[in-house]
Scaffold this active site. Structure first.
Site, mmCIF file in Angstrom:
data_model
loop_
_atom_site.group_PDB
_atom_site.id
_atom_site.type_symbol
_atom_site.label_atom_id
_atom_site.label_comp_id
_atom_site.label_asym_id
_atom_site.label_seq_id
_atom_site.Cartn_x
_atom_site.Cartn_y
_atom_site.Cartn_z
ATOM 1 N N TYR A 145 38.655 -58.688 15.286
ATOM 2 C CA TYR A 145 39.257 -60.001 15.033
ATOM 3 C C TYR A 145 38.928 -60.382 13.594
ATOM 4 O O TYR A 145 37.810 -60.815 13.281
ATOM 5 C CB TYR A 145 38.688 -61.007 16.030
ATOM 6 C CG TYR A 145 39.297 -62.392 16.006
ATOM 7 C CD1 TYR A 145 40.408 -62.707 15.240
ATOM 8 C CD2 TYR A 145 38.752 -63.406 16.800
ATOM 9 C CE1 TYR A 145 40.957 -63.981 15.239
ATOM 10 C CE2 TYR A 145 39.288 -64.685 16.813
ATOM 11 C CZ TYR A 145 40.385 -64.964 16.031
ATOM 12 O OH TYR A 145 40.923 -66.243 16.033
ATOM 13 N N LYS A 167 43.244 -57.794 15.148
ATOM 14 C CA LYS A 167 44.006 -59.036 15.110
ATOM 15 C C LYS A 167 43.880 -59.549 13.690
ATOM 16 O O LYS A 167 42.799 -59.965 13.247
ATOM 17 C CB LYS A 167 43.463 -60.060 16.105
ATOM 18 C CG LYS A 167 44.175 -61.407 16.026
ATOM 19 C CD LYS A 167 43.567 -62.434 16.968
ATOM 20 C CE LYS A 167 44.257 -63.792 16.794
ATOM 21 N NZ LYS A 167 43.671 -64.830 17.678
#
Length: 299
Positions: free
Chosen positions: A140, A168
Protein backbone atom coordinates in the site's frame (compact mmCIF):
# COMPACT_ATOMS: atom_id res chain seq x y z
CA UNK A 1 -0.71 -9.60 -16.45
CA UNK A 2 -0.53 -11.58 -13.20
CA UNK A 3 -0.74 -15.14 -11.92
CA UNK A 4 -3.07 -13.93 -9.20
CA UNK A 5 -6.50 -13.80 -10.83
CA UNK A 6 -8.06 -11.67 -8.08
CA UNK A 7 -5.73 -8.74 -8.78
CA UNK A 8 -7.81 -7.13 -11.49
CA UNK A 9 -10.97 -5.10 -11.83
CA UNK A 10 -12.55 -3.07 -9.05
CA UNK A 11 -12.08 -3.83 -5.36
CA UNK A 12 -14.17 -1.81 -2.92
CA UNK A 13 -12.55 -0.86 0.42
CA UNK A 14 -15.60 -1.07 2.63
CA UNK A 15 -16.61 1.54 5.16
CA UNK A 16 -17.52 0.44 8.68
CA UNK A 17 -21.13 1.51 9.32
CA UNK A 18 -22.12 2.40 12.87
CA UNK A 19 -25.45 2.27 14.67
CA UNK A 20 -26.91 5.23 16.54
CA UNK A 21 -25.43 3.69 19.70
CA UNK A 22 -21.95 3.61 18.15
CA UNK A 23 -21.72 -0.12 17.55
CA UNK A 24 -20.82 -1.71 14.22
CA UNK A 25 -23.94 -2.15 12.08
CA UNK A 26 -23.07 -5.67 10.96
CA UNK A 27 -26.24 -6.21 8.93
CA UNK A 28 -25.58 -3.05 6.92
CA UNK A 29 -21.95 -4.02 6.40
CA UNK A 30 -23.07 -7.39 5.07
CA UNK A 31 -25.55 -5.75 2.70
CA UNK A 32 -22.91 -3.34 1.40
CA UNK A 33 -20.54 -6.24 0.74
CA UNK A 34 -23.24 -8.15 -1.11
CA UNK A 35 -24.31 -5.08 -3.09
CA UNK A 36 -20.86 -4.22 -4.48
CA UNK A 37 -20.05 -7.83 -5.34
CA UNK A 38 -23.41 -8.34 -7.01
CA UNK A 39 -22.73 -5.18 -9.04
CA UNK A 40 -19.58 -6.75 -10.46
CA UNK A 41 -16.74 -5.85 -8.11
CA UNK A 42 -13.95 -8.43 -8.18
CA UNK A 43 -13.55 -8.22 -4.43
CA UNK A 44 -13.70 -6.17 -1.27
CA UNK A 45 -11.09 -4.82 1.10
CA UNK A 46 -11.73 -5.00 4.82
CA UNK A 47 -10.02 -2.90 7.50
CA UNK A 48 -8.44 -0.43 5.10
CA UNK A 49 -8.20 3.32 5.61
CA UNK A 50 -11.80 3.75 4.44
CA UNK A 51 -12.93 1.34 7.17
CA UNK A 52 -11.58 3.63 9.91
CA UNK A 53 -9.55 0.63 11.02
CA UNK A 54 -7.34 2.80 13.23
CA UNK A 55 -10.26 3.49 15.57
CA UNK A 56 -11.68 -0.03 15.76
CA UNK A 57 -10.80 -2.27 18.69
CA UNK A 58 -9.72 -5.89 18.30
CA UNK A 59 -13.22 -7.28 18.85
CA UNK A 60 -14.70 -4.90 16.30
CA UNK A 61 -12.02 -5.77 13.74
CA UNK A 62 -12.77 -9.46 14.17
CA UNK A 63 -16.48 -8.78 13.66
CA UNK A 64 -15.76 -6.90 10.42
CA UNK A 65 -13.55 -9.71 9.13
CA UNK A 66 -16.15 -12.34 10.00
CA UNK A 67 -18.85 -10.53 8.04
CA UNK A 68 -16.65 -9.91 5.01
CA UNK A 69 -15.24 -13.43 5.02
CA UNK A 70 -18.72 -14.94 5.10
CA UNK A 71 -19.93 -12.87 2.15
CA UNK A 72 -16.81 -13.54 0.08
CA UNK A 73 -17.08 -17.25 0.79
CA UNK A 74 -20.68 -17.25 -0.39
CA UNK A 75 -19.90 -15.19 -3.49
CA UNK A 76 -16.52 -16.85 -4.24
CA UNK A 77 -15.05 -13.34 -4.29
CA UNK A 78 -11.64 -11.94 -3.40
CA UNK A 79 -11.11 -10.60 0.11
CA UNK A 80 -8.13 -8.35 0.74
CA UNK A 81 -7.35 -7.47 4.33
CA UNK A 82 -5.68 -4.31 5.59
CA UNK A 83 -2.87 -5.32 7.94
CA UNK A 84 0.45 -4.06 9.20
CA UNK A 85 1.95 -0.95 10.77
CA UNK A 86 5.32 0.75 10.93
CA UNK A 87 6.44 -1.98 13.36
CA UNK A 88 7.81 -4.95 11.42
CA UNK A 89 7.41 -7.45 14.27
CA UNK A 90 3.83 -6.34 14.98
CA UNK A 91 3.06 -6.56 11.26
CA UNK A 92 4.39 -10.12 11.18
CA UNK A 93 2.08 -11.06 14.06
CA UNK A 94 -0.91 -9.36 12.44
CA UNK A 95 -0.36 -11.25 9.19
CA UNK A 96 -0.05 -14.56 11.02
CA UNK A 97 -3.38 -13.96 12.76
CA UNK A 98 -5.15 -13.73 9.40
CA UNK A 99 -4.80 -17.50 8.96
CA UNK A 100 -7.95 -17.74 11.11
CA UNK A 101 -9.86 -16.70 7.99
CA UNK A 102 -9.08 -18.94 4.99
CA UNK A 103 -11.22 -16.68 2.79
CA UNK A 104 -8.56 -13.93 2.85
CA UNK A 105 -6.86 -13.74 -0.56
CA UNK A 106 -4.11 -11.24 0.27
CA UNK A 107 -3.01 -8.64 2.79
CA UNK A 108 -2.82 -4.94 1.96
CA UNK A 109 0.25 -3.74 3.88
CA UNK A 110 1.25 -0.06 4.10
CA UNK A 111 4.70 1.30 3.54
CA UNK A 112 5.97 2.01 7.09
CA UNK A 113 4.66 5.38 8.21
CA UNK A 114 5.77 8.01 10.72
CA UNK A 115 9.23 6.50 11.32
CA UNK A 116 10.08 7.16 7.64
CA UNK A 117 12.78 4.52 7.10
CA UNK A 118 15.16 4.72 4.16
CA UNK A 119 14.28 2.98 0.91
CA UNK A 120 16.60 0.18 2.02
CA UNK A 121 14.66 -0.03 5.28
CA UNK A 122 11.34 -0.25 3.42
CA UNK A 123 12.76 -3.06 1.29
CA UNK A 124 14.05 -4.87 4.39
CA UNK A 125 10.63 -4.49 6.07
CA UNK A 126 8.79 -6.07 3.13
CA UNK A 127 11.50 -8.69 2.57
CA UNK A 128 10.97 -9.89 6.13
CA UNK A 129 7.18 -9.83 5.87
CA UNK A 130 7.15 -11.57 2.49
CA UNK A 131 9.35 -14.33 3.93
CA UNK A 132 7.16 -14.87 7.01
CA UNK A 133 3.66 -14.05 5.77
CA UNK A 134 1.18 -16.88 5.15
CA UNK A 135 -0.57 -14.64 2.59
CA UNK A 136 0.43 -12.80 -0.59
CA UNK A 137 1.20 -9.14 0.05
CA UNK A 138 -0.03 -6.03 -1.76
CA UNK A 139 2.12 -3.00 -0.97
CA UNK A 140 0.00 0.00 0.00
CA UNK A 141 1.92 3.00 -1.34
CA UNK A 142 0.28 6.21 -0.14
CA UNK A 143 2.92 8.91 0.39
CA UNK A 144 0.49 11.52 1.75
CA UNK A 145 -0.16 9.27 4.75
CA UNK A 146 3.25 7.63 5.16
CA UNK A 147 5.56 10.53 4.39
CA UNK A 148 7.53 8.11 2.25
CA UNK A 149 7.69 8.38 -1.54
CA UNK A 150 8.99 5.38 -3.45
CA UNK A 151 10.20 5.66 -7.03
CA UNK A 152 9.70 3.15 -9.84
CA UNK A 153 12.95 1.35 -9.05
CA UNK A 154 11.96 0.95 -5.38
CA UNK A 155 8.55 -0.46 -6.32
CA UNK A 156 10.12 -2.83 -8.83
CA UNK A 157 12.46 -4.11 -6.13
CA UNK A 158 9.45 -4.77 -3.90
CA UNK A 159 7.61 -6.39 -6.81
CA UNK A 160 10.42 -8.88 -7.36
CA UNK A 161 10.14 -10.22 -3.80
CA UNK A 162 8.55 -13.68 -3.68
CA UNK A 163 5.17 -13.24 -2.05
CA UNK A 164 4.66 -9.61 -3.08
CA UNK A 165 2.02 -9.70 -5.80
CA UNK A 166 1.04 -6.10 -6.35
CA UNK A 167 0.79 -2.54 -5.16
CA UNK A 168 -2.03 -0.17 -4.40
CA UNK A 169 -0.68 3.01 -5.98
CA UNK A 170 -2.24 5.92 -4.14
CA UNK A 171 0.01 8.90 -4.69
CA UNK A 172 -1.57 12.15 -5.85
CA UNK A 173 -1.55 12.46 -9.62
CA UNK A 174 0.49 10.65 -12.23
CA UNK A 175 4.18 11.48 -12.54
CA UNK A 176 7.13 10.16 -14.53
CA UNK A 177 7.80 7.47 -11.91
CA UNK A 178 4.28 6.12 -12.37
CA UNK A 179 4.68 6.00 -16.15
CA UNK A 180 8.10 4.39 -15.74
CA UNK A 181 6.75 1.70 -13.40
CA UNK A 182 3.79 0.77 -15.58
CA UNK A 183 6.05 0.62 -18.62
CA UNK A 184 8.25 -2.05 -17.08
CA UNK A 185 6.53 -4.15 -14.43
CA UNK A 186 8.14 -7.17 -12.76
CA UNK A 187 6.58 -10.50 -13.77
CA UNK A 188 3.36 -11.37 -11.94
CA UNK A 189 3.16 -7.96 -10.25
CA UNK A 190 -0.06 -5.97 -10.56
CA UNK A 191 -0.65 -2.26 -10.11
CA UNK A 192 -4.02 -1.30 -8.64
CA UNK A 193 -5.04 2.35 -8.68
CA UNK A 194 -5.61 3.65 -5.19
CA UNK A 195 -6.24 7.34 -5.85
CA UNK A 196 -9.83 7.46 -7.08
CA UNK A 197 -9.35 10.49 -9.34
CA UNK A 198 -6.47 8.76 -11.13
CA UNK A 199 -8.27 5.48 -11.83
CA UNK A 200 -9.11 6.08 -15.48
CA UNK A 201 -5.67 7.35 -16.59
CA UNK A 202 -3.92 4.57 -14.67
CA UNK A 203 -6.12 1.98 -16.37
CA UNK A 204 -5.20 3.60 -19.69
CA UNK A 205 -1.52 3.18 -18.81
CA UNK A 206 -1.96 -0.50 -17.99
CA UNK A 207 -3.05 -0.79 -14.36
CA UNK A 208 -4.83 -4.06 -13.66
CA UNK A 209 -7.66 -2.42 -11.74
CA UNK A 210 -8.25 -0.32 -8.67
CA UNK A 211 -9.07 -0.25 -4.97
CA UNK A 212 -11.63 2.52 -5.13
CA UNK A 213 -13.65 3.91 -2.21
CA UNK A 214 -15.94 5.89 -4.54
CA UNK A 215 -17.08 2.55 -5.95
CA UNK A 216 -19.39 2.14 -2.97
CA UNK A 217 -21.46 4.45 -5.18
CA UNK A 218 -22.23 3.50 -8.79
CA UNK A 219 -20.23 0.29 -8.42
CA UNK A 220 -21.37 -1.03 -11.78
CA UNK A 221 -20.12 2.09 -13.57
CA UNK A 222 -16.64 1.67 -12.12
CA UNK A 223 -16.67 -1.97 -13.18
CA UNK A 224 -17.77 -0.85 -16.64
CA UNK A 225 -14.92 1.67 -16.78
CA UNK A 226 -12.29 -0.97 -16.03
CA UNK A 227 -13.79 -3.29 -18.61
CA UNK A 228 -13.90 -0.54 -21.25
CA UNK A 229 -10.18 0.22 -20.92
CA UNK A 230 -9.22 -3.44 -20.91
CA UNK A 231 -11.38 -4.14 -23.96
CA UNK A 232 -10.10 -1.11 -25.87
CA UNK A 233 -13.42 0.75 -25.97
CA UNK A 234 -11.64 4.10 -25.79
CA UNK A 235 -14.56 6.40 -26.45
CA UNK A 236 -16.68 4.83 -23.72
CA UNK A 237 -13.73 4.67 -21.33
CA UNK A 238 -12.88 8.35 -21.74
CA UNK A 239 -16.45 9.59 -21.32
CA UNK A 240 -17.16 7.39 -18.33
CA UNK A 241 -13.77 8.12 -16.82
CA UNK A 242 -14.45 11.86 -16.82
CA UNK A 243 -17.89 11.41 -15.27
CA UNK A 244 -16.60 9.12 -12.54
CA UNK A 245 -13.69 11.46 -11.83
CA UNK A 246 -16.23 14.19 -11.08
CA UNK A 247 -18.02 11.80 -8.72
CA UNK A 248 -14.77 10.87 -6.98
CA UNK A 249 -13.72 14.51 -6.61
CA UNK A 250 -17.01 15.27 -4.90
CA UNK A 251 -16.76 12.17 -2.70
CA UNK A 252 -13.31 13.24 -1.49
CA UNK A 253 -14.00 16.95 -0.92
CA UNK A 254 -13.87 16.18 2.82
CA UNK A 255 -11.76 13.55 4.60
CA UNK A 256 -12.57 9.99 3.55
CA UNK A 257 -14.93 8.25 4.33
CA UNK A 258 -17.09 11.05 5.69
CA UNK A 259 -18.82 12.04 2.45
CA UNK A 260 -19.28 8.46 1.27
CA UNK A 261 -20.92 7.61 4.59
CA UNK A 262 -23.15 10.65 4.29
CA UNK A 263 -24.30 9.56 0.83
CA UNK A 264 -24.87 5.96 1.87
CA UNK A 265 -26.97 7.18 4.77
CA UNK A 266 -28.95 9.50 2.51
CA UNK A 267 -29.61 6.51 0.26
CA UNK A 268 -30.89 4.49 3.23
CA UNK A 269 -28.07 1.94 2.94
CA UNK A 270 -26.53 2.49 6.40
CA UNK A 271 -28.29 3.51 9.64
CA UNK A 272 -26.18 6.61 10.40
CA UNK A 273 -23.50 8.72 8.70
CA UNK A 274 -21.43 8.51 11.89
CA UNK A 275 -17.65 8.47 11.89
CA UNK A 276 -15.38 8.29 14.91
CA UNK A 277 -13.22 11.11 16.19
CA UNK A 278 -11.00 12.71 15.12
CA UNK A 279 -13.13 12.59 11.93
CA UNK A 280 -16.33 14.63 11.81
CA UNK A 281 -19.42 13.93 9.69
CA UNK A 282 -19.51 15.54 6.24
CA UNK A 283 -21.56 18.69 5.76
CA UNK A 284 -24.89 18.44 3.94
CA UNK A 285 -23.69 20.39 0.88
CA UNK A 286 -20.93 17.86 0.22
CA UNK A 287 -23.42 14.99 0.33
CA UNK A 288 -25.84 16.81 -1.96
CA UNK A 289 -23.10 17.42 -4.52
CA UNK A 290 -22.33 13.70 -4.72
CA UNK A 291 -26.02 12.88 -5.07
CA UNK A 292 -26.14 15.31 -8.02
CA UNK A 293 -23.18 13.54 -9.65
CA UNK A 294 -24.93 10.22 -9.20
CA UNK A 295 -28.09 11.61 -10.78
CA UNK A 296 -26.04 12.78 -13.76
CA UNK A 297 -24.75 9.21 -14.10
CA UNK A 298 -28.30 7.90 -14.04
CA UNK A 299 -27.84 6.30 -10.64
Amino acid sequence: MTQHPFLHGIHVPLITPFTAEGRIAEDSLEELARDVLDAGATGIVALGTTAEAAVLDAEEKAAVINVCARVCRERDAALMMGAGTNDTRASERALAELTQWPEVSAALVPVPYFTRPSQAGVLAHFTHLAHTSPLPLVVYHIPCRTGQSLNASDLRSLGRLPGVVGTKLAQTGIDQETVDLLGDLPPDFAVLAGEDLSLSPLLALGAAGGIIASAHLATGRFVELAAAWHQGDLSRARDLGHALARLSAAAFCEPNPTVIKGVLHAQGRIPTPAVRLPLLPACRNSVVEVLKCLADLGE
